[in-house]
Design an enzyme around this catalytic site. Sequence first.
Site, PDB file in Angstrom:
ATOM      1  N   CYS A  23       0.817  -1.251  -0.087  1.00 56.00           N
ATOM      2  CA  CYS A  23      -0.102   0.067   0.150  1.00 56.00           C
ATOM      3  C   CYS A  23       0.830   1.207   0.004  1.00 56.00           C
ATOM      4  O   CYS A  23       0.476   2.443  -0.060  1.00 56.00           O
ATOM      5  CB  CYS A  23      -0.999  -0.017   1.208  1.00 56.00           C
ATOM      6  SG  CYS A  23      -2.166  -0.952   0.941  1.00 56.00           S
ATOM      7  N   HIS A  29      -8.540   2.580  -5.940  1.00 58.09           N
ATOM      8  CA  HIS A  29      -9.700   2.017  -5.385  1.00 58.09           C
ATOM      9  C   HIS A  29     -11.014   2.506  -6.253  1.00 58.09           C
ATOM     10  O   HIS A  29     -10.923   3.660  -6.364  1.00 58.09           O
ATOM     11  CB  HIS A  29      -9.951   2.311  -3.758  1.00 58.09           C
ATOM     12  CG  HIS A  29      -8.805   1.556  -3.129  1.00 58.09           C
ATOM     13  ND1 HIS A  29      -8.576   0.258  -2.820  1.00 58.09           N
ATOM     14  CD2 HIS A  29      -7.798   2.174  -2.417  1.00 58.09           C
ATOM     15  CE1 HIS A  29      -7.524   0.054  -2.328  1.00 58.09           C
ATOM     16  NE2 HIS A  29      -6.919   1.227  -1.840  1.00 58.09           N
ATOM     17  N   HIS A  67     -11.704  10.495  -9.093  1.00 59.39           N
ATOM     18  CA  HIS A  67     -10.916  10.764  -9.950  1.00 59.39           C
ATOM     19  C   HIS A  67      -9.755  11.736  -9.500  1.00 59.39           C
ATOM     20  O   HIS A  67      -9.262  12.471 -10.364  1.00 59.39           O
ATOM     21  CB  HIS A  67     -11.262  11.387 -11.354  1.00 59.39           C
ATOM     22  CG  HIS A  67     -12.102   9.945 -12.121  1.00 59.39           C
ATOM     23  ND1 HIS A  67     -13.363   9.740 -11.826  1.00 59.39           N
ATOM     24  CD2 HIS A  67     -11.495   9.022 -12.823  1.00 59.39           C
ATOM     25  CE1 HIS A  67     -13.772   8.753 -12.391  1.00 59.39           C
ATOM     26  NE2 HIS A  67     -12.832   8.289 -13.063  1.00 59.39           N
ATOM     27  N   GLU A 125     -13.105   0.068   0.432  1.00 59.17           N
ATOM     28  CA  GLU A 125     -11.914   0.093  -0.500  1.00 59.17           C
ATOM     29  C   GLU A 125     -11.996  -0.772  -1.519  1.00 59.17           C
ATOM     30  O   GLU A 125     -11.745  -0.995  -2.767  1.00 59.17           O
ATOM     31  CB  GLU A 125     -10.613  -0.046   0.112  1.00 59.17           C
ATOM     32  CG  GLU A 125     -10.167   1.379   0.942  1.00 59.17           C
ATOM     33  CD  GLU A 125      -8.880   1.054   1.628  1.00 59.17           C
ATOM     34  OE1 GLU A 125      -8.422   2.294   1.892  1.00 59.17           O
ATOM     35  OE2 GLU A 125      -8.186   0.204   1.431  1.00 59.17           O
TER      36      GLU A 125
END
EC number: 4.-.-.-
Length: 135
Positions: A23, A29, A67, A125
Amino acid sequence: MLSITKIFSFESAHSISDYEGACSNLHGHSYVLHVTVSGEELEKDMLLDFKALKKIVKEEIIEKLDHTLVLKNTENHKRDFQQMWQKIFWMEHEPTAERMLLWMKDRIVPKLPSHVKLESLTLYETATCYACWKG
């Protein structure tokens, strides 16, 4: 006590810089956010119009994160990413699901009518991994 829930989705990328593992790499995600509000009083036979809840969450959360590259506001991140990305959302803390929920709570609560309280936020997520905040 009555409650209503509205479900939202948005796409974002992030990196957890203070993490040892996958991560820490830039990754994305398809987030799903459940927003639940509750109260005792009805106005015009509704706790809160779903359209009103949608407007609050869209303006305060979705438009800022959808986005978008979400990063902790550090000098290293600013140096490395600011010139490469058009839309970056800088957070005070690492952009974990838990920290994102706390940020969302702080944005939504002041916008709700006085007879409605934020009951919970659940942020997925992935289909099997989520964090939940409860008031």
